[in-house]
Design a protein around this motif. Structure first.
Motif, short mmCIF file in Angstrom:
data_model
loop_
_atom_site.label_atom_id
_atom_site.label_comp_id
_atom_site.label_asym_id
_atom_site.label_seq_id
_atom_site.Cartn_x
_atom_site.Cartn_y
_atom_site.Cartn_z
N HIS A 167 0.79 -1.26 0.00
CA HIS A 167 0.07 -0.02 -0.05
C HIS A 167 0.88 1.30 0.03
CE1 HIS A 167 -3.11 -2.74 1.21
NE2 HIS A 167 -3.88 -2.12 0.64
N LEU A 168 2.12 1.18 -0.05
CA LEU A 168 2.97 2.41 -0.33
C LEU A 168 2.60 3.30 -1.61
CD1 LEU A 168 6.43 1.34 0.36
CD2 LEU A 168 5.17 2.76 1.85
N THR A 169 2.46 4.47 -1.58
CA THR A 169 2.11 5.32 -2.70
C THR A 169 3.56 6.10 -3.06
OG1 THR A 169 1.38 7.21 -1.40
CG2 THR A 169 -0.26 5.31 -2.06
N MET A 170 3.55 6.71 -4.14
CA MET A 170 4.54 7.55 -4.76
C MET A 170 4.93 8.60 -3.50
SD MET A 170 6.21 5.97 -7.26
CE MET A 170 7.30 7.18 -7.83
N LYS A 171 3.93 9.10 -3.12
CA LYS A 171 4.23 10.33 -2.19
C LYS A 171 4.68 9.53 -0.87
CE LYS A 171 -0.19 10.41 -0.35
NZ LYS A 171 -1.56 11.51 -0.27
N ASP A 172 4.72 8.48 -0.51
CA ASP A 172 5.28 7.64 0.50
C ASP A 172 6.57 7.29 0.74
OD1 ASP A 172 2.65 8.00 1.76
OD2 ASP A 172 2.10 5.89 1.17
N VAL A 173 7.32 7.38 -0.66
CA VAL A 173 8.70 6.93 -0.87
C VAL A 173 9.35 8.15 -1.17
CG1 VAL A 173 10.20 5.70 -2.31
CG2 VAL A 173 7.91 4.95 -1.76
N ASP A 174 10.38 8.83 -0.04
CA ASP A 174 11.09 10.05 -0.25
C ASP A 174 12.40 9.51 -0.56
OD1 ASP A 174 12.70 12.34 0.09
OD2 ASP A 174 11.85 12.79 1.83
N LEU A 175 12.75 9.47 -2.11
CA LEU A 175 13.86 9.21 -2.65
C LEU A 175 15.25 9.76 -2.55
CD1 LEU A 175 12.34 8.12 -6.20
CD2 LEU A 175 12.88 6.69 -4.34
N ALA A 176 14.85 11.30 -2.13
CA ALA A 176 16.03 12.12 -1.70
C ALA A 176 16.61 11.86 -0.42
CB ALA A 176 15.46 13.75 -1.94
N ASP A 177 15.64 11.72 0.59
CA ASP A 177 16.10 11.32 1.97
C ASP A 177 16.09 10.00 2.31
OD1 ASP A 177 16.61 14.26 2.45
OD2 ASP A 177 14.45 14.41 2.85
N ALA A 178 15.81 9.05 1.19
CA ALA A 178 15.77 7.60 1.78
C ALA A 178 15.05 7.34 2.91
CB ALA A 178 17.11 7.25 1.73
N ILE A 179 13.47 7.98 2.98
CA ILE A 179 12.77 7.56 3.74
C ILE A 179 11.34 6.94 3.38
CG2 ILE A 179 11.40 8.68 5.88
CD1 ILE A 179 13.87 10.42 6.54
N LEU A 180 10.97 5.98 4.05
CA LEU A 180 9.52 5.57 3.53
C LEU A 180 8.60 6.00 4.69
CD1 LEU A 180 10.34 1.74 2.63
CD2 LEU A 180 10.28 3.86 1.30
N THR A 181 7.43 6.30 4.43
CA THR A 181 6.30 6.79 5.03
C THR A 181 5.14 5.81 5.35
OG1 THR A 181 6.69 9.35 4.88
CG2 THR A 181 4.76 8.33 5.95
N VAL A 182 5.31 5.11 6.23
CA VAL A 182 4.33 3.80 6.33
C VAL A 182 2.92 4.37 7.09
CG1 VAL A 182 3.74 1.50 7.10
CG2 VAL A 182 6.17 2.33 6.54
#
Length: 230
Positions: free
Chosen positions: A152-167
């Motif tokens: 259920h991760l969405t694109m806005k949940d994946v911070d590619l710049a800071d390498a952080i996932l928002t669950v």
């Protein structure tokens, strides 16, 4: 009070306090079904409880889960005046479930074969393309997410710049930030560039909650939908 009505109150109370309370609620309603219709809380006997706890199969750890669900319910029922006493047998009388097998720790070589094999082998019952399935396994292994959380991760949940996932909205409806290692972050960036935005915002797929009933298009290696149904 009628047993099922008391269970309704208890389930609503637990969920109002933030618990999802799905498995335990299912257990309690199964217990209601095993008792006589319209039985009162105080009319339930210890023999009926023992019969429900025993079930029909071999002894497993699920018996302890059933006992815990019933114990929590009767503590609530007694505190609210729905029951005078608990019909559960004493906890020290409960049989202990057999010990589970020790966890297996995969070696680095085994993990490499597992992740590498995903790219060349995909069961047709699973509608993920090879790259998506490979990325999903990397997220599960590298970030320690639950399967439903990764799906259920969405694109806005994946911070590619800071390498952080928002669950978001996980257990007890809480959200958390999950930092990922540089190696996984690099794989996430590569995958994001490969797939573009072909899933309506989902990071891994337009997952609809069913692994075994494919309903979406397969995505080709280049990231564009092929239109093929699995």
């Amino acid at each position: 009070m009628i047993l099922r009505d008391a269970v309704d109150h208890y389930v609503a109370w637990r969920r109002a306090h933030g618990a999802r309370f799905i498995t335990s609620a299912r257990t309690l309603y199964q217990f209601c079904d095993s008792c006589p219709d319209n039985a009162c809380c105080d009319a339930v006997t210890e023999s009926e409880v023992r019969r429900f706890l025993a079930g029909t199969g071999p002894l497993t750890r699920f018996r302890a889960n059933k006992y815990a669900a019933l114990a929590g319910f009767y503590r609530y029922a007694i505190s609210r005046g729905y029951a005078v006493a608990s019909p559960l047998p004493a906890a020290d009388e409960e049989p202990r479930a057999p010990r589970s097998a020790p966890s297996y720790i995969y070696s680095r070589e085994e993990l490499q074969r597992l992740f590498g094999g995903v790219r060349i082998s995909r069961k047709r019952a699973i509608r993920f393309d090879a790259e998506t399935f490979h990325m999903l396994l990397l997220i599960l292994y590298g970030a320690g997410l639950r399967t439903s959380e990764a799906l259920h991760l969405t694109m806005k949940d994946v911070d590619l710049a800071d390498a952080i996932l928002t669950v978001r909205d996980t257990k007890f409806y809480k959200s958390r930030l999950v930092p990922v290692a540089p190696q996984l972050a690099s794989a996430l960036r590569s995958y994001a560039g490969l797939r573009g935005d072909n899933y309506g915002g989902r990071f891994t797929d337009d997952y609809d909650g069913r692994w075994d009933r494919p309903s979406g298009p397969v995505v080709a290696r280049g990231g564009a939908p092929t239109g093929e149904r699995v």
